[in-house]
Design an enzyme around this catalytic site. Structure first.
Site, short mmCIF file in Angstrom:
data_model
loop_
_atom_site.label_atom_id
_atom_site.label_comp_id
_atom_site.label_asym_id
_atom_site.label_seq_id
_atom_site.Cartn_x
_atom_site.Cartn_y
_atom_site.Cartn_z
N ASP A 223 -0.65 -0.18 -4.52
CA ASP A 223 -1.98 0.23 -4.98
C ASP A 223 -2.04 1.67 -5.48
OD1 ASP A 223 -1.76 1.41 -2.47
OD2 ASP A 223 -3.71 0.72 -1.75
N HIS A 224 -1.05 2.50 -5.17
CA HIS A 224 -0.93 3.87 -5.69
C HIS A 224 0.35 4.46 -5.13
CE1 HIS A 224 -2.25 5.31 -1.77
NE2 HIS A 224 -3.30 4.50 -1.86
N CYS B 147 -6.65 4.60 -2.03
CA CYS B 147 -6.83 3.16 -2.12
C CYS B 147 -8.19 2.69 -2.61
CB CYS B 147 -6.49 2.50 -0.79
SG CYS B 147 -7.43 3.09 0.60
N GLU C 214 0.82 -1.21 0.00
CA GLU C 214 0.00 0.00 0.00
C GLU C 214 0.86 1.26 0.00
OE1 GLU C 214 -3.61 -0.06 2.30
OE2 GLU C 214 -3.11 -2.00 3.12
N ASP C 215 0.32 2.30 -0.64
CA ASP C 215 0.84 3.66 -0.48
C ASP C 215 2.35 3.75 -0.75
OD1 ASP C 215 -1.71 3.65 0.55
OD2 ASP C 215 -1.22 4.74 2.38
#
Length: 542
Positions: A255-256, A80, A41-42
């Site tokens: 995810d980003h 997200c 994530e992130d």
């Protein structure tokens, strides 16, 4: 002599039969290869194989030498829930009403809007349903955040215990492991852990002023990446220990973009560009790079293509691997920014191989959104303090200014996107091209960001009430020793699940099922965004 010849022929035939069976099993594995996703994530591409030498990530570094490194993979949102809704459905979030962050918290700025689950068009399915229908065992460990609820038909197991090791014998698997250690919140939640990254070694981007607090939080971000790397390494080791590394395709991605202010939630390059690597069995494409433009919209069709499953026509993306690989690479990637927690915005972007165009449909709003959640981060509090003390330079202060209607950046010459070329006449042709491309994209997907969230929810949930999926119906056909059961649901677009007996698990219904006479069968249905139907019990005669 004749008996010896017969024995020889029988042994030879048996050998051919065994080889043939082994060949067929090998061919089946090729037809339906195991697929593993390791996601985090992130996180932007802050890894050594992408040119950032701040930290060492031994497990992902080893993995990169065995994989193809894609250098231009982009999320469809800088946060997200919209991103993950796009990944799981293969549809742009504004096309299906999942563009806001997020649908289910109840913290919307307009209190008349309920917490809701987006009702997607009836043809839209989470892509693991296509894998399950083809015989795959599908697991998710564990984050969802799909904005459509958590339909029970998507996964065989969606829990902290979900694992390919729990699959029935000889079933191919699609397994997802999401690693939370790089999430934004871990910057402050891990603040008391030993810090292995020297804050003095951090190279500050031009967006941030000099500050010990800022350096420490960025160092923590990198330390969290090191934690994530060790967890990714343990998952890869489990695959090797199980003897599955040689017949499993492994994806790694985030995810980003990064978990830092003015990175996460943005749709600039820094908010959308992610690391993305794919490892194939037998060393195919090992230690190579691929520079084609890719979007998260391409993940669902690519997985189905690798699994030799026909692609649904409604997908917004295209396959870049497998036997259904698109004939032409994509020319553009698209992304959107809408409500972020308690604050609304409406921004759309398109990027080609060199330029990024951004259209701010609400230019009166500041770049900065006063999102309460991230104010728990000391880095964010420090920036706000320095802003109030007027200690930010012109670049750093841009975040707190209103936006131009249009932005255009040359990402090769200006990777930090500091020089807006939208009003430069030398770039008028490119500006007009990307403006038209972006406008046509919004029209093509019937962009729901251009209606109010209240009106959108009113269409999905008439009267503010969540619709309920109708009960499935059954048709029973008695055979000599088995009973054939066909299921259907009056609710358009509903997925149906069933289980056999009281101790069975929910299977995805995709064709008539056969059971022994006297066995109970349970069934229920769900359309995405609706409540599940009532459960029905089908009793077969002995």
């Amino acid at each position: 002599m004749l008996n010896k010849n017969i024995r020889y022929i029988l042994m030879l035939s048996l050998g051919f039969t065994l080889q043939s069976n082994q060949f067929l099993k090998a061919q089946e594995k090729v037809k339906h290869p195991n697929i593993l996703w390791i996601t985090c994530e992130d996180m932007s591409a802050n890894l050594s194989m992408y040119g950032d030498s701040t930290i060492q990530t031994p497990y992902l570094s080893k993995f990169s030498q065995q994989a193809v490194k894609y250098t231009r993979m982009y999320s469809v949102a800088g946060v997200c829930a919209p991103s993950r809704s796009g990944i799981i459905t293969g549809m742009y979030p504004p096309a299906i009403g999942t563009q806001h962050m997020r649908t289910g918290t109840g913290g919307e700025k307009d209190p008349s809007i309920p917490s809701y689950q987006a009702v997607t068009p009836p043809e839209v399915k989470a892509f693991p349903e296509y894998l399950r229908a083809a015989g795959y065992y599908c697991t998710n460990n564990q984050k969802t955040d799909y904005q459509i609820g958590e339909p029970f038909t998507v996964w065989d197991d969606c829990s902290k215990d979900a694992h390919w090791r729990n699959r029935p014998k000889d079933k191919p698997f699609f397994a997802v492991f999401n690693i939370n250690e790089t999430h934004e919140s871990m910057i402050w939640r891990n603040a008391n852990r030993p810090l292995r990254v020297n804050p003095k070694d951090i190279k500050l981007p031009p967006y941030y002023p000099e500050s010990d607090i800022i350096r420490r939080d960025i160092a923590r971000y990198y330390d969290n990446i090191m934690l994530m790397d060790s967890i990714a390494g343990s998952i890869l080791k489990q695959l090797e220990d199980d003897g599955l590394a040689e017949n499993t395709i492994v994806f790694f991605f985030s995810d980003h973009g990064a978990a830092l202010p003015w990175y996460k939630r943005e749709i600039y390059e820094r908010g959308l560009h992610v690391p993305f690597m794919v490892r194939f069995p037998d060393g195919q494409l090992a230690n190579t790079s691929d520079n084609q433009l890719l979007s998260f919209m391409d993940l669902a069709p690519t997985v189905l293509s690798l699994a030799n499953i026909p692609l649904p026509k409604h997908f917004n993306g295209q396959a870049f691997l497998g036997n259904q690989k698109a004939e032409s690479p994509r020319r553009y990637i698209f992304a959107a920014r809408d409500r972020l927690d308690e604050h609304y915005d409406l921004v759309r972007t398109v990027r080609d191989s060199k330029f990024q165009y951004i259209r701010n449909y609400q230019p009166e709003k500041l770049n900065y959104m006063d999102v309460g959640f991230r104010k728990q981060m000391p880095l964010m509090a420090e920036i706000l303090k320095l802003r109030d003390q007027k200690k930010l330079d012109s670049i750093q202060n841009r975040w707190f200014k209103s936006k131009p209607v249009e932005e255009l950046y040359d990402l090769e010459k200006d990777p930090f996107e500091l020089n807006n070329l939208a009003e430069n006449p030398d770039y008028a042709t490119k500006l007009n091209e990307l403006r038209e491309v972006q406008n046509n994209w919004s029209l093509q997907i019937k962009d729901k960001g251009f209606m109010s969230e209240k009106d959108m929810v009113r269409l999905m949930w008439p009267g503010g009430l969540q619709p309920t999926t109708a009960k499935p119906t059954s048709q029973i056909k008695q055979q000599k020793q088995l009973t054939q059961i066909a299921l259907s649901c009056p609710t358009n677009g509903a997925s149906i699940g069933y289980k056999i007996g009281d101790s069975g698990s929910w299977e995805l219904y995709h064709q008539p099922i056969e059971v022994k006479k006297g066995v109970k069968v349970y069934a229920k249905a769900v359309r995405y965004g609706y409540k599940e139907s009532e459960e029905i019990i089908i009793t077969t005669n002995k």
